[in-house]
Design a protein around this motif. Structure first.
Motif, PDB file in Angstrom:
ATOM      1  N   GLU A  14      10.487   8.716  -4.281  1.00  0.00           N
ATOM      2  CA  GLU A  14      10.408   9.236  -2.915  1.00  0.00           C
ATOM      3  C   GLU A  14       9.056   8.918  -2.286  1.00  0.00           C
ATOM      4  OE1 GLU A  14      11.436  10.872  -5.534  1.00  0.00           O
ATOM      5  OE2 GLU A  14      13.530  11.387  -5.110  1.00  0.00           O
ATOM      6  N   GLU A  15       7.985   9.054  -3.064  1.00  0.00           N
ATOM      7  CA  GLU A  15       6.647   8.754  -2.557  1.00  0.00           C
ATOM      8  C   GLU A  15       6.496   7.265  -2.292  1.00  0.00           C
ATOM      9  OE1 GLU A  15       1.954   9.189  -3.891  1.00  0.00           O
ATOM     10  OE2 GLU A  15       3.540  10.091  -5.134  1.00  0.00           O
ATOM     11  N   TRP A  16       7.082   6.455  -3.157  1.00  0.00           N
ATOM     12  CA  TRP A  16       7.031   5.003  -2.986  1.00  0.00           C
ATOM     13  C   TRP A  16       7.729   4.576  -1.700  1.00  0.00           C
ATOM     14  CZ3 TRP A  16      11.248   1.490  -3.276  1.00  0.00           C
ATOM     15  CH2 TRP A  16      10.892   0.137  -3.295  1.00  0.00           C
ATOM     16  N   VAL A  17       8.915   5.136  -1.419  1.00  0.00           N
ATOM     17  CA  VAL A  17       9.639   4.794  -0.191  1.00  0.00           C
ATOM     18  C   VAL A  17       8.813   5.182   1.033  1.00  0.00           C
ATOM     19  CG1 VAL A  17      11.684   5.275   1.211  1.00  0.00           C
ATOM     20  CG2 VAL A  17      11.918   4.963  -1.266  1.00  0.00           C
ATOM     21  N   ALA A  18       8.248   6.386   1.010  1.00  0.00           N
ATOM     22  CA  ALA A  18       7.443   6.842   2.146  1.00  0.00           C
ATOM     23  C   ALA A  18       6.248   5.915   2.366  1.00  0.00           C
ATOM     24  CB  ALA A  18       6.980   8.278   1.907  1.00  0.00           C
ATOM     25  N   TYR A  19       5.651   5.441   1.297  1.00  0.00           N
ATOM     26  CA  TYR A  19       4.496   4.542   1.409  1.00  0.00           C
ATOM     27  C   TYR A  19       4.922   3.182   1.953  1.00  0.00           C
ATOM     28  CZ  TYR A  19       0.216   2.079   0.005  1.00  0.00           C
ATOM     29  OH  TYR A  19      -0.947   1.345  -0.001  1.00  0.00           O
ATOM     30  N   PRO A  25       2.219  -0.838   4.612  1.00  0.00           N
ATOM     31  CA  PRO A  25       1.941  -2.018   5.422  1.00  0.00           C
ATOM     32  C   PRO A  25       0.569  -1.975   6.090  1.00  0.00           C
ATOM     33  CG  PRO A  25       4.178  -1.259   5.784  1.00  0.00           C
ATOM     34  CD  PRO A  25       3.501  -0.207   4.975  1.00  0.00           C
ATOM     35  N   ARG A  26       0.114  -0.777   6.476  1.00  0.00           N
ATOM     36  CA  ARG A  26      -1.204  -0.661   7.101  1.00  0.00           C
ATOM     37  C   ARG A  26      -2.312  -0.927   6.084  1.00  0.00           C
ATOM     38  NH1 ARG A  26       1.937   3.054  10.052  1.00  0.00           N
ATOM     39  NH2 ARG A  26       1.608   4.834   8.674  1.00  0.00           N
ATOM     40  N   ASP A  27      -2.100  -0.461   4.851  1.00  0.00           N
ATOM     41  CA  ASP A  27      -3.081  -0.764   3.808  1.00  0.00           C
ATOM     42  C   ASP A  27      -3.109  -2.258   3.507  1.00  0.00           C
ATOM     43  OD1 ASP A  27      -3.999   1.818   3.468  1.00  0.00           O
ATOM     44  OD2 ASP A  27      -2.635   2.277   1.808  1.00  0.00           O
ATOM     45  N   TYR A  28      -1.947  -2.890   3.477  1.00  0.00           N
ATOM     46  CA  TYR A  28      -1.886  -4.321   3.210  1.00  0.00           C
ATOM     47  C   TYR A  28      -2.616  -5.107   4.294  1.00  0.00           C
ATOM     48  CZ  TYR A  28       0.034  -9.023   2.572  1.00  0.00           C
ATOM     49  OH  TYR A  28       0.166 -10.379   2.399  1.00  0.00           O
ATOM     50  N   ALA A  29      -2.485  -4.651   5.538  1.00  0.00           N
ATOM     51  CA  ALA A  29      -3.162  -5.314   6.658  1.00  0.00           C
ATOM     52  C   ALA A  29      -4.627  -4.909   6.770  1.00  0.00           C
ATOM     53  CB  ALA A  29      -2.437  -4.990   7.965  1.00  0.00           C
ATOM     54  N   ARG A  30      -5.049  -3.958   5.921  1.00  0.00           N
ATOM     55  CA  ARG A  30      -6.421  -3.447   5.929  1.00  0.00           C
ATOM     56  C   ARG A  30      -6.822  -2.917   7.297  1.00  0.00           C
ATOM     57  NH1 ARG A  30      -9.210  -5.051   1.232  1.00  0.00           N
ATOM     58  NH2 ARG A  30     -11.168  -4.498   2.276  1.00  0.00           N
ATOM     59  N   ALA A  41     -10.867   5.313  -0.945  1.00  0.00           N
ATOM     60  CA  ALA A  41      -9.576   5.930  -0.622  1.00  0.00           C
ATOM     61  C   ALA A  41      -8.496   4.866  -0.509  1.00  0.00           C
ATOM     62  CB  ALA A  41      -9.680   6.728   0.671  1.00  0.00           C
ATOM     63  N   TRP A  42      -8.826   3.745   0.133  1.00  0.00           N
ATOM     64  CA  TRP A  42      -7.886   2.619   0.254  1.00  0.00           C
ATOM     65  C   TRP A  42      -7.529   2.068  -1.121  1.00  0.00           C
ATOM     66  CZ3 TRP A  42      -8.730  -2.572  -1.078  1.00  0.00           C
ATOM     67  CH2 TRP A  42      -7.733  -3.470  -0.650  1.00  0.00           C
ATOM     68  N   GLU A  43      -8.552   1.866  -1.966  1.00  0.00           N
ATOM     69  CA  GLU A  43      -8.308   1.344  -3.306  1.00  0.00           C
ATOM     70  C   GLU A  43      -7.438   2.288  -4.122  1.00  0.00           C
ATOM     71  OE1 GLU A  43     -12.140   0.682  -4.953  1.00  0.00           O
ATOM     72  OE2 GLU A  43     -12.561  -1.095  -3.731  1.00  0.00           O
ATOM     73  N   ALA A  44      -7.651   3.601  -3.953  1.00  0.00           N
ATOM     74  CA  ALA A  44      -6.853   4.581  -4.698  1.00  0.00           C
ATOM     75  C   ALA A  44      -5.399   4.553  -4.248  1.00  0.00           C
ATOM     76  CB  ALA A  44      -7.438   5.982  -4.515  1.00  0.00           C
ATOM     77  N   ARG A  45      -5.172   4.391  -2.942  1.00  0.00           N
ATOM     78  CA  ARG A  45      -3.788   4.325  -2.441  1.00  0.00           C
ATOM     79  C   ARG A  45      -3.090   3.075  -2.960  1.00  0.00           C
ATOM     80  NH1 ARG A  45      -6.183   5.807   2.478  1.00  0.00           N
ATOM     81  NH2 ARG A  45      -5.904   3.685   3.313  1.00  0.00           N
ATOM     82  N   GLY A  88       8.635  -8.893   1.592  1.00  0.00           N
ATOM     83  CA  GLY A  88       7.648  -9.958   1.641  1.00  0.00           C
ATOM     84  C   GLY A  88       6.524  -9.814   0.639  1.00  0.00           C
ATOM     85  N   SER A  89       5.431 -10.503   0.927  1.00  0.00           N
ATOM     86  CA  SER A  89       4.303 -10.538  -0.002  1.00  0.00           C
ATOM     87  C   SER A  89       3.456  -9.285   0.051  1.00  0.00           C
ATOM     88  CB  SER A  89       3.431 -11.767   0.296  1.00  0.00           C
ATOM     89  OG  SER A  89       2.959 -11.736   1.640  1.00  0.00           O
ATOM     90  N   GLY A  90       3.644  -8.458   1.065  1.00  0.00           N
ATOM     91  CA  GLY A  90       2.864  -7.233   1.158  1.00  0.00           C
ATOM     92  C   GLY A  90       3.024  -6.361  -0.070  1.00  0.00           C
ATOM     93  N   GLY A  91       4.270  -5.998  -0.360  1.00  0.00           N
ATOM     94  CA  GLY A  91       4.543  -5.233  -1.567  1.00  0.00           C
ATOM     95  C   GLY A  91       4.644  -6.120  -2.793  1.00  0.00           C
ATOM     96  N   GLY A  92       5.163  -7.333  -2.600  1.00  0.00           N
ATOM     97  CA  GLY A  92       5.304  -8.273  -3.707  1.00  0.00           C
ATOM     98  C   GLY A  92       6.279  -7.806  -4.777  1.00  0.00           C
TER      99      GLY A  92
END
Length: 267
Positions: A14-19, A25-30, A41-45, A88-92
Motif C-alpha cells: 500500500e505504501e509502495w503504490v502511494a509512493y 516521480p517527484r523524487d525521481y525528478a529531484r 530525507a530524499w535519500e531515505a525516501r 519507465g526508468s523512474g521506478g525501474g
C-alpha cells in the motif's frame, strides 16, 4: 535516534503504490532539491521505497489486478506521472525483475522467474480496462498536444511500450523459444487490449508496442536459424486480426496508424 534504513523489498504494498503515484516521480525528478547539497530525507525516501526484482513482480501483478480500486482516488496529474514512473526508468521495476545487480548490502538482487514475469503481463490488460479506458482523453491522437492532465494521462499510456522497460522483456527475453512465457504473455496482453478496449489512447498504446516489436522481429529473423520468438509474424497477425474484427468501428486515423504499425513504421 533515526530509524535504520529499510532493506529493499520491505516496503508494504500500500505504501509502495502511494509512493509510485505521489512522491516517487517527484523524487525521481529531484524536484525542489539543490543539486549542490545532499538531502538525507530524499535519500531515505528513495532507499526506503526500493524493491527487489521478485517483489516487483508480486507488486506489479497486484497493482494491475487491484488498479480499479487502488487508483480511483488518484488525480489525473499524479496518474500521468505515476504511469511514467511505474512503467519507465523512474521506478525501474520491470528492469529490476531480471537484473542481477549488486545491492548496497553486498547481496544480489533477487530476480523474478520467467513465469512470475509472465504473470505480470497476464494481468496488465486489467489496468488498461479498469483505469486507462476511463481516464484517457476521448479524442486522443499521438500528435495531440498535452494541454490538460487528462491529455497527459493519455500521452503516458500511449508511451508505455516506448519506455524501453516492457518492450525489452517481451522482445529480448530468453530462451528464444516459440513458447517463451514472457514473450507469449506480452503479445497476449497487447492483443487483449486491442480486443477489449475502446479508448483511442489504449488502442494507440497497444499498436505502438506492436509497431516497435515488428522491426525487432525483422532484425532477429536475419539470423541463420531465425528467431523462435517470431515477433514479426506474431505481431503482424495481432494487428491483422484487430483490423479484420474492428475496422468498422475505428476512425480513419486509427486504421492508418494500425497499418503503419504493421509495417514497423511507428516512432
Amino acid at each position: 535516534m533515526a530509524s535504520p534504513p529499510r532493506s529493499p523489498g520491505t516496503v508494504e504494498f500500500e505504501e509502495w503504490v502511494a509512493y509510485c503515484f505521489g512522491q516517487g516521480p517527484r523524487d525521481y525528478a529531484r524536484e525542489d532539491l539543490d543539486p549542490r547539497k545532499p538531502d538525507k530525507a530524499w535519500e531515505a525516501r528513495i532507499t526506503g521505497h526500493e524493491i527487489d526484482g521478485a517483489t516487483a513482480a508480486r507488486y506489479l501483478k497486484r497493482l494491475f489486478l487491484e488498479s480499479g480500486e487502488r487508483l480511483s482516488a488518484v488525480s489525473d496529474a499524479d496518474l500521468a506521472e505515476g504511469v511514467w514512473y511505474v512503467f519507465g526508468s523512474g521506478g525501474g521495476f520491470f528492469d529490476a525483475m531480471t537484473s542481477d545487480w549488486m545491492r548496497r548490502d553486498g547481496t544480489r538482487n533477487p530476480i523474478a522467474t520467467a513465469d512470475e514475469i509472465a504473470a505480470v503481463f497476464d494481468t496488465m490488460p486489467v489496468i488498461y480496462r479498469d483505469v486507462f479506458e476511463h481516464r484517457c482523453a476521448l479524442g486522443f491522437k499521438p500528435e495531440s498536444a498535452s494541454t490538460s492532465d487528462t491529455d497527459r494521462v493519455s500521452g503516458a499510456v500511449y508511451m508505455i511500450w516506448d519506455m524501453d522497460q516492457c518492450i525489452y522483456l517481451v522482445s529480448g527475453s530468453q530462451p528464444d523459444t516459440l513458447d517463451n512465457p514472457i514473450t507469449t504473455a506480452g503479445l497476449a496482453a497487447l492483443s487483449t487490449v486491442l480486443r477489449e478496449c475502446a479508448s483511442p489512447a489504449c488502442l494507440y498504446s497497444a499498436l505502438h508496442g506492436l509497431g516497435h516489436l515488428i522491426p525487432k522481429g525483422r532484425y532477429q529473423s536475419q539470423g541463420a536459424a531465425g528467431d523462435g520468438r517470431n515477433l514479426l509474424t506474431r505481431s503482424q497477425a495481432i494487428i491483422d486480426d484487430f483490423l479484420e474484427c474492428r475496422a468498422a468501428t475505428l476512425t480513419p486515423d486509427l486504421i492508418g496508424y494500425a497499418k503503419c504499425a504493421r509495417d514497423g513504421g511507428v516512432q
